[in-house]
Scaffold this motif. Structure first.
Motif, PDB file in Angstrom:
ATOM      1  N   LYS A 317     -45.292  30.314  16.988  1.00  0.00           N
ATOM      2  CA  LYS A 317     -45.290  31.095  15.472  1.00  0.00           C
ATOM      3  C   LYS A 317     -45.355  32.360  15.047  1.00  0.00           C
ATOM      4  O   LYS A 317     -46.492  32.928  15.900  1.00  0.00           O
ATOM      5  CB  LYS A 317     -46.419  29.824  14.433  1.00  0.00           C
ATOM      6  N   LYS A 318     -45.632  33.050  14.099  1.00  0.00           N
ATOM      7  CA  LYS A 318     -45.809  34.174  13.772  1.00  0.00           C
ATOM      8  C   LYS A 318     -47.129  34.680  13.559  1.00  0.00           C
ATOM      9  O   LYS A 318     -47.343  35.208  13.952  1.00  0.00           O
ATOM     10  CB  LYS A 318     -45.333  34.760  12.227  1.00  0.00           C
ATOM     11  N   ALA A 319     -47.764  33.773  12.833  1.00  0.00           N
ATOM     12  CA  ALA A 319     -49.429  33.062  12.647  1.00  0.00           C
ATOM     13  C   ALA A 319     -50.181  32.456  13.152  1.00  0.00           C
ATOM     14  O   ALA A 319     -49.760  31.620  12.515  1.00  0.00           O
ATOM     15  CB  ALA A 319     -49.402  33.944  11.208  1.00  0.00           C
ATOM     16  N   SER A 320     -51.111  32.908  14.445  1.00  0.00           N
ATOM     17  CA  SER A 320     -51.369  31.292  15.076  1.00  0.00           C
ATOM     18  C   SER A 320     -52.223  30.446  13.618  1.00  0.00           C
ATOM     19  O   SER A 320     -52.798  31.372  12.709  1.00  0.00           O
ATOM     20  CB  SER A 320     -52.222  31.814  16.239  1.00  0.00           C
ATOM     21  N   TYR A 321     -52.603  29.697  14.318  1.00  0.00           N
ATOM     22  CA  TYR A 321     -53.439  28.675  13.738  1.00  0.00           C
ATOM     23  C   TYR A 321     -54.861  29.256  13.823  1.00  0.00           C
ATOM     24  O   TYR A 321     -55.507  29.352  14.781  1.00  0.00           O
ATOM     25  CB  TYR A 321     -53.332  27.591  13.544  1.00  0.00           C
ATOM     26  N   SER A 322     -55.685  29.463  13.121  1.00  0.00           N
ATOM     27  CA  SER A 322     -56.789  29.657  13.041  1.00  0.00           C
ATOM     28  C   SER A 322     -58.130  28.500  12.759  1.00  0.00           C
ATOM     29  O   SER A 322     -59.228  28.417  13.229  1.00  0.00           O
ATOM     30  CB  SER A 322     -57.794  30.916  12.416  1.00  0.00           C
ATOM     31  N   GLY A 323     -57.617  27.602  12.040  1.00  0.00           N
ATOM     32  CA  GLY A 323     -58.485  26.213  10.962  1.00  0.00           C
ATOM     33  C   GLY A 323     -57.259  25.499  12.060  1.00  0.00           C
ATOM     34  O   GLY A 323     -56.108  25.019  10.160  1.00  0.00           O
ATOM     35  N   VAL A 324     -57.301  23.936  11.887  1.00  0.00           N
ATOM     36  CA  VAL A 324     -56.863  22.402  11.493  1.00  0.00           C
ATOM     37  C   VAL A 324     -57.901  21.731  11.570  1.00  0.00           C
ATOM     38  O   VAL A 324     -58.285  20.964  12.736  1.00  0.00           O
ATOM     39  CB  VAL A 324     -55.384  22.058  12.567  1.00  0.00           C
ATOM     40  N   SER A 325     -58.208  20.749  10.292  1.00  0.00           N
ATOM     41  CA  SER A 325     -58.697  19.936  10.690  1.00  0.00           C
ATOM     42  C   SER A 325     -58.062  18.664  10.495  1.00  0.00           C
ATOM     43  O   SER A 325     -57.576  18.176   8.940  1.00  0.00           O
ATOM     44  CB  SER A 325     -59.882  19.648   8.778  1.00  0.00           C
ATOM     45  N   LEU A 326     -58.247  17.931  11.327  1.00  0.00           N
ATOM     46  CA  LEU A 326     -57.843  16.744  11.233  1.00  0.00           C
ATOM     47  C   LEU A 326     -59.160  15.039  11.366  1.00  0.00           C
ATOM     48  O   LEU A 326     -58.707  13.269  11.716  1.00  0.00           O
ATOM     49  CB  LEU A 326     -56.659  15.896  12.633  1.00  0.00           C
ATOM     50  N   PHE A 327     -59.992  15.892  11.149  1.00  0.00           N
ATOM     51  CA  PHE A 327     -61.155  14.380  11.047  1.00  0.00           C
ATOM     52  C   PHE A 327     -61.446  13.600  10.528  1.00  0.00           C
ATOM     53  O   PHE A 327     -60.762  14.087   9.113  1.00  0.00           O
ATOM     54  CB  PHE A 327     -62.543  14.953  11.914  1.00  0.00           C
ATOM     55  N   SER A 328     -61.662  11.757   9.974  1.00  0.00           N
ATOM     56  CA  SER A 328     -61.671  11.216   9.175  1.00  0.00           C
ATOM     57  C   SER A 328     -60.327  10.827   9.167  1.00  0.00           C
ATOM     58  O   SER A 328     -60.153  10.442   7.597  1.00  0.00           O
ATOM     59  CB  SER A 328     -62.724  11.500   8.776  1.00  0.00           C
ATOM     60  N   ASN A 329     -59.456  10.614   9.993  1.00  0.00           N
ATOM     61  CA  ASN A 329     -58.122   9.293  10.105  1.00  0.00           C
ATOM     62  C   ASN A 329     -58.260   8.841  10.910  1.00  0.00           C
ATOM     63  O   ASN A 329     -59.015   8.907  12.342  1.00  0.00           O
ATOM     64  CB  ASN A 329     -57.176  10.412  10.008  1.00  0.00           C
ATOM     65  N   PRO A 330     -57.623   8.083  10.687  1.00  0.00           N
ATOM     66  CA  PRO A 330     -57.713   7.102  12.040  1.00  0.00           C
ATOM     67  C   PRO A 330     -56.704   7.354  12.941  1.00  0.00           C
ATOM     68  O   PRO A 330     -56.993   6.442  14.120  1.00  0.00           O
ATOM     69  CB  PRO A 330     -56.232   5.599  10.882  1.00  0.00           C
ATOM     70  N   VAL A 331     -55.930   7.972  12.964  1.00  0.00           N
ATOM     71  CA  VAL A 331     -55.484   8.356  14.565  1.00  0.00           C
ATOM     72  C   VAL A 331     -56.391   8.624  14.925  1.00  0.00           C
ATOM     73  O   VAL A 331     -58.078   9.584  15.367  1.00  0.00           O
ATOM     74  CB  VAL A 331     -54.319  10.181  14.276  1.00  0.00           C
ATOM     75  N   GLN A 332     -56.499   8.328  16.222  1.00  0.00           N
ATOM     76  CA  GLN A 332     -57.493   8.614  17.927  1.00  0.00           C
ATOM     77  C   GLN A 332     -56.687   9.263  18.764  1.00  0.00           C
ATOM     78  O   GLN A 332     -55.596  10.081  18.893  1.00  0.00           O
ATOM     79  CB  GLN A 332     -57.001   7.637  18.661  1.00  0.00           C
ATOM     80  N   TYR A 333     -57.522  10.614  18.726  1.00  0.00           N
ATOM     81  CA  TYR A 333     -57.528  11.532  19.834  1.00  0.00           C
ATOM     82  C   TYR A 333     -56.443  11.595  21.133  1.00  0.00           C
ATOM     83  O   TYR A 333     -55.866  12.025  21.624  1.00  0.00           O
ATOM     84  CB  TYR A 333     -58.654  12.628  19.795  1.00  0.00           C
ATOM     85  N   TRP A 334     -57.012   9.933  21.659  1.00  0.00           N
ATOM     86  CA  TRP A 334     -56.701  10.126  22.657  1.00  0.00           C
ATOM     87  C   TRP A 334     -55.099   9.765  22.683  1.00  0.00           C
ATOM     88  O   TRP A 334     -54.100   9.501  23.799  1.00  0.00           O
ATOM     89  CB  TRP A 334     -57.583   9.635  23.633  1.00  0.00           C
ATOM     90  N   GLU A 335     -54.818   9.618  21.114  1.00  0.00           N
ATOM     91  CA  GLU A 335     -53.494   9.124  20.889  1.00  0.00           C
ATOM     92  C   GLU A 335     -52.334  10.576  20.757  1.00  0.00           C
ATOM     93  O   GLU A 335     -50.939  10.100  20.815  1.00  0.00           O
ATOM     94  CB  GLU A 335     -53.344   7.933  20.053  1.00  0.00           C
ATOM     95  N   ILE A 336     -52.973  11.212  20.985  1.00  0.00           N
ATOM     96  CA  ILE A 336     -52.153  12.242  20.285  1.00  0.00           C
ATOM     97  C   ILE A 336     -51.985  13.178  21.103  1.00  0.00           C
ATOM     98  O   ILE A 336     -52.173  13.765  22.324  1.00  0.00           O
ATOM     99  CB  ILE A 336     -53.276  13.219  19.539  1.00  0.00           C
ATOM    100  N   GLN A 337     -50.759  13.729  21.177  1.00  0.00           N
ATOM    101  CA  GLN A 337     -49.922  14.513  22.844  1.00  0.00           C
ATOM    102  C   GLN A 337     -50.806  16.146  23.157  1.00  0.00           C
ATOM    103  O   GLN A 337     -50.531  16.520  21.727  1.00  0.00           O
ATOM    104  CB  GLN A 337     -48.464  14.923  22.959  1.00  0.00           C
ATOM    105  N   ALA A 349     -59.769  25.790  17.815  1.00  0.00           N
ATOM    106  CA  ALA A 349     -59.110  25.628  15.675  1.00  0.00           C
ATOM    107  C   ALA A 349     -58.700  24.215  15.635  1.00  0.00           C
ATOM    108  O   ALA A 349     -59.066  24.188  13.918  1.00  0.00           O
ATOM    109  CB  ALA A 349     -57.660  26.676  16.058  1.00  0.00           C
ATOM    110  N   VAL A 350     -58.896  23.328  16.374  1.00  0.00           N
ATOM    111  CA  VAL A 350     -58.262  21.826  15.744  1.00  0.00           C
ATOM    112  C   VAL A 350     -59.812  21.485  16.042  1.00  0.00           C
ATOM    113  O   VAL A 350     -60.834  21.109  17.151  1.00  0.00           O
ATOM    114  CB  VAL A 350     -57.464  21.643  16.941  1.00  0.00           C
ATOM    115  N   GLN A 351     -59.930  20.373  14.896  1.00  0.00           N
ATOM    116  CA  GLN A 351     -60.636  19.145  14.668  1.00  0.00           C
ATOM    117  C   GLN A 351     -60.307  18.605  14.406  1.00  0.00           C
ATOM    118  O   GLN A 351     -59.547  17.807  13.402  1.00  0.00           O
ATOM    119  CB  GLN A 351     -61.705  20.299  13.715  1.00  0.00           C
ATOM    120  N   ILE A 352     -60.349  17.206  15.400  1.00  0.00           N
ATOM    121  CA  ILE A 352     -60.350  15.882  15.937  1.00  0.00           C
ATOM    122  C   ILE A 352     -61.275  14.877  14.443  1.00  0.00           C
ATOM    123  O   ILE A 352     -61.132  14.715  13.295  1.00  0.00           O
ATOM    124  CB  ILE A 352     -59.357  15.264  16.786  1.00  0.00           C
TER     125      ILE A 352
END
Length: 356
Positions: A317-337, A349-352
């Motif tokens: 990406k032209k600008a890199s992510y500095s913060g992505v929040s995904l916590f408190s969702n049904p998705v399980q972190y071990w299921e994410i590639q 930067a990633v909060q699951i």
């Protein structure tokens, strides 16, 4: 006789030069002289205009806050640039209340009981830049506000309608704050804000609106619509907002984001969609060049696609992510590639987190 004259003139010769005192000096002086008998007469100085009784006047700032006033004081100094009338019991702003205040730049009327403003009340205020009307009982903003205004704050009133005529011609306004009012989408006239050519920041949070207002000016860089009853984002709602950098839509009831919506905000850098009803990551994030912060926590997202956040393949990406929040969702972190976050250089930067 000469000796007597010398004795009389000696105190005057030894007197210190006049020193202008600050606002807090006067306040401390008042505390130190609490045992003196009060007077109802304003202090009149030969060097300037009269200061209203019980108010504090210093360097063209008139402070009349927290005095229990039921109306605007009379005979305000004509050279006043800031007038502070907050935390009083004023119920009405009348024509003539601000006569002769042609140099006033800021008017603070926060936390009164104002329910009525005369159509010509602000007519003399040709240089007014900041108008603070928050925490009153206004049902509508007044027409004929000064064309010189740059900032209007009117949150926590009883405003239910936003008419085009109120804002038309306010070409200098940069900031508009209208949160915590009983506004409905039907109460916002189509194109109500289009006359505000320089509007950069608008906040209509904690109201009853169910959709993004239509016809917002293209000059907007920040749009805050948190805490409303919006159920979806469509492309039309974001149409024309080519300069928008920050979009706040948290604490709504959003369950879907229409495909192509994010294409209408090409310079977006922050997207706040936390505390909604989303079941998937909004489409278009991977192809967006500039977005850096995405809040998606507290939703109903059950899976993360490999291209939800990053461009196809291993393009950056032209600008890199500095913060992505995904916590408190049904998705399980071990299921994410792991490759789903391949374009994010900082792991922190990633909060699951966990879903409760």
């Amino acid at each position: 006789r000469l000796a007597l004259l010398f004795v009389l003139l000696l105190p005057a010769c030894l007197a210190k030069p006049f020193h202008q005192q600050g606002l807090f000096d006067f306040m401390l002086e008042d505390e130190g002289s609490a045992d003196m008998a009060p007077t109802d007469d304003p202090v009149i100085s030969g060097f300037g205009p009269v200061c209203p009784f019980r108010c504090q006047c210093h360097l063209r700032v008139v402070q009349c806050s927290d005095l229990g006033l039921e109306k605007v004081p009379k005979d305000l100094p004509p050279d006043t640039t800031l007038l502070d009338l907050q935390n009083n019991k004023i119920t009405e702003i009348k024509e003539g209340d601000f006569k002769n205040l042609k140099n006033l730049h800021a008017l603070i009327l926060v936390n009164n009981k104002i329910s009525k403003i005369s159509p010509l009340a602000f007519a003399p205020l040709k240089k007014l830049e900041r108008l603070y009307l928050s925490k009153n009982n206004l049902k509508e903003l007044p027409e004929n506000m000064p064309k010189s205004l740059q900032e209007i704050r009117a949150h926590e009133n009883e405003i239910s309608k936003l008419r085009k005529a109120v804002f038309n011609g306010l070409n200098q306004v940069i900031v508009l704050e209208l949160g915590t009012n009983p506004i409905k989408s039907s109460g916002i006239e189509n194109g109500a804000f289009q006359g505000m050519k320089r509007l950069s920041y608008i906040r209509i949070a904690d109201t009853n609106i169910t959709s993004i207002p239509k016809g917002l000016p293209p000059s907007l860089t920040e749009l805050h619509l948190d805490g409303n009853k919006i159920s979806k984002i469509d492309a039309e709602g974001l149409s024309g907002l080519t300069n928008l950098a920050k979009l706040g839509l948290s604490f709504n009831s959003i369950s879907s984001v229409e495909n192509g919506s994010l294409n209408n905000v090409p310079h977006l850098r922050e997207l706040h969609l936390n505390n909604n009803e989303l079941v998937r990551v909004p489409s278009g994030l991977g192809d967006h060049k500039y977005i850096q912060v995405v809040y998606l926590h507290n939703n109903k997202i059950a899976s993360i696609g490999i291209n939800d956040f990053c461009p196809l393949g291993y393009n950056t990406k032209k600008a890199s992510y500095s913060g992505v929040s995904l916590f408190s969702n049904p998705v399980q972190y071990w299921e994410i590639q792991p490759s789903a976050f391949r374009c994010i250089h900082e792991r922190s930067a990633v909060q699951i987190g966990n879903y409760k």
